[in-house]
Design an enzyme around this catalytic site. Structure first.
Site, PDB file in Angstrom:
ATOM      1  N   GLU A  27      -2.460  -5.225  23.391  1.00 41.19           N
ATOM      2  CA  GLU A  27      -1.725  -3.829  23.631  1.00 41.19           C
ATOM      3  C   GLU A  27      -2.612  -3.206  24.728  1.00 41.19           C
ATOM      4  OE1 GLU A  27      -1.518  -1.892  20.121  1.00 41.19           O
ATOM      5  OE2 GLU A  27       0.099  -3.357  19.076  1.00 41.19           O
ATOM      6  N   THR A  73       5.145  -3.544  11.644  1.00 34.92           N
ATOM      7  CA  THR A  73       4.736  -2.233  12.102  1.00 34.92           C
ATOM      8  C   THR A  73       3.143  -2.123  11.722  1.00 34.92           C
ATOM      9  OG1 THR A  73       5.309  -1.193  10.085  1.00 34.92           O
ATOM     10  CG2 THR A  73       6.760  -1.214  11.951  1.00 34.92           C
ATOM     11  N   HIS A 124       4.130   0.520  19.676  1.00 37.20           N
ATOM     12  CA  HIS A 124       3.138   0.966  18.768  1.00 37.20           C
ATOM     13  C   HIS A 124       3.307   2.558  18.576  1.00 37.20           C
ATOM     14  CE1 HIS A 124      -0.986  -0.013  16.990  1.00 37.20           C
ATOM     15  NE2 HIS A 124      -0.429   0.687  16.082  1.00 37.20           N
ATOM     16  N   GLY A 160       0.800  -1.248  -0.070  1.00 39.72           N
ATOM     17  CA  GLY A 160       0.065  -0.089   0.187  1.00 39.72           C
ATOM     18  C   GLY A 160       0.822   1.220   0.166  1.00 39.72           C
ATOM     19  N   ARG A 161       0.374   2.181   0.486  1.00 39.97           N
ATOM     20  CA  ARG A 161       1.164   3.582   0.658  1.00 39.97           C
ATOM     21  C   ARG A 161       2.062   3.565   1.257  1.00 39.97           C
ATOM     22  NH1 ARG A 161      -4.031   5.710   1.749  1.00 39.97           N
ATOM     23  NH2 ARG A 161      -5.050   7.149   0.081  1.00 39.97           N
ATOM     24  N   ILE A 162       2.358   2.788   2.423  1.00 38.24           N
ATOM     25  CA  ILE A 162       3.349   2.672   3.223  1.00 38.24           C
ATOM     26  C   ILE A 162       4.441   1.719   2.743  1.00 38.24           C
ATOM     27  CG2 ILE A 162       4.410   1.918   5.585  1.00 38.24           C
ATOM     28  CD1 ILE A 162       1.247   2.791   6.636  1.00 38.24           C
ATOM     29  N   ARG A 185      -0.253  -4.675  12.350  1.00 35.86           N
ATOM     30  CA  ARG A 185      -0.740  -5.163  13.447  1.00 35.86           C
ATOM     31  C   ARG A 185      -0.416  -6.424  13.967  1.00 35.86           C
ATOM     32  NH1 ARG A 185      -2.190  -0.914  13.137  1.00 35.86           N
ATOM     33  NH2 ARG A 185      -4.421  -0.008  12.840  1.00 35.86           N
TER      34      ARG A 185
END
Length: 322
Positions: free
Chosen positions: A267, A236, A286, A156-158, A238
């Site tokens: 978390e 980074t 996170h 995706g974008r990341i 989930r």
């Protein structure tokens, strides 16, 4: 009469002022403590809008309590904390905050990759504990990053932003995505691989895909067994994407070299979590998008979504179409 919104976590004064100019704002006052479930269930009853974080589970029970809710503005890219189907059925718009955190999260992902490969945290602890007695040839040796093979799961974008950082290190970049993106391959200089091949060929594997039940424990015992012994897993995205018990065993036995984790299944993670006991794991709380500028952009986008919808305009970044 002003519409009412509820904010589940203390936000910067600048954001609250922006919202207060148009709405009656109620907000949970504890900055680092999630709103208790019973408080959320009570507050949701008579509000028109909700601004929440990933820490709040907005399920059917919460939505059934809402008498006049029009919008849930989630300050995150992911939204697996919200029952989207139920919200859509009830005519509630759900929004998220994509785009504004892309570069910051890519920075953090590459930082975890480098820290894990070069044993940065372990080396710092080694020095601070007084164990550094003398220099020796193979002391604290790690893995090379320059020229290595990076496998990205979820382009995706990341993922695309991470490719650009990897190219600065002349890394060979492979990717797996549910839908192949052939137009990106020539543009970015990357190569598509099926999941099995990517796991076998990569020195670094970065998880950057959205979480859903379909990809729960995408990386488990079988997948870890396919990786190289010098492989480093970075997550980074989930925590639920990784079977943490299987990862612990793989790292403890040396089946793979190391891991860099910004996310966990539960978390905040408990202090006695097995992965925290291993020297070859770099762990973070996170903070993928945690730069001042990015978090402010996220909060502003969440607020802008709220303003638009409660003024009967279209959401900027809608997740659903009720």
């Amino acid at each position: 009469m002003k519409r009412t919104i509820y904010i589940t976590r203390k936000l910067p004064e600048e954001i609250v002022d922006k919202l207060s100019s148009q709405f009656h704002v109620k907000m949970w006052s504890e900055e680092n403590v999630p709103v208790p479930r019973d408080v959320l269930l009570k507050e949701i009853e008579d509000v028109d809008g909700l601004i929440c974080l990933l820490t709040e589970k907005i399920d059917e029970e919460v939505l059934n309590k809402a008498k006049q809710l029009k919008i849930i503005s989630n300050i995150a890219v992911g939204y697996n904390n919200i029952d989207i189907d139920s919200a859509t059925e009830k005519g509630i718009v759900v929004t998220n905050t994509p785009g504004v955190l892309t570069e910051t999260t890519a920075d953090l992902t590459f930082a975890l990759l480098m820290a894990s490969a070069r044993r940065v945290v372990e080396g710092s602890d080694f020095l601070r504990s007084g164990e550094w007695g003398a220099w020796s040839l193979m002391q604290m040796t790690g893995q090379d990053i320059y020229g290595a093979t990076l496998g990205i799961i979820g382009l995706g974008r990341i993922g695309e932003a991470l490719v650009k950082r990897a190219k600065g290190f002349e890394m060979n970049v492979l990717y797996y995505n549910r839908t192949r993106k052939q137009e990106k391959e020539d543009m970015l200089g990357i190569h598509y691989r099926e999941m099995k091949d990517l796991l076998q060929q990569s020195d670094f594997i970065c998880l950057l895909l959205p979480y859903s039940a379909e990809v729960h424990h995408l990386i488990g015992k079988e997948e870890l067994s396919l990786m190289k012994r010098n492989a480093i897993l970075v997550n980074t995205a989930r925590g639920g994407l990784v079977d943490e018990d299987a990862l612990y065993q793989s790292l403890k036995t040396g089946e793979i070299w190391a891991a860099g984790l910004d996310v966990f299944e539960q978390e905040p993670v408990s202090n006695d979590h097995p992965l925290l006991s291993l020297p070859n794991v770099v762990t973070l709380p996170h903070i993928g998008s945690a730069s001042v500028k990015t978090r402010m952009r996220m909060a502003h986008l969440a607020a802008d979504n709220m303003v638009n919808v409660l003024n009967d305009n279209e959401a900027i970044t809608p997740v659903n179409e009720p």
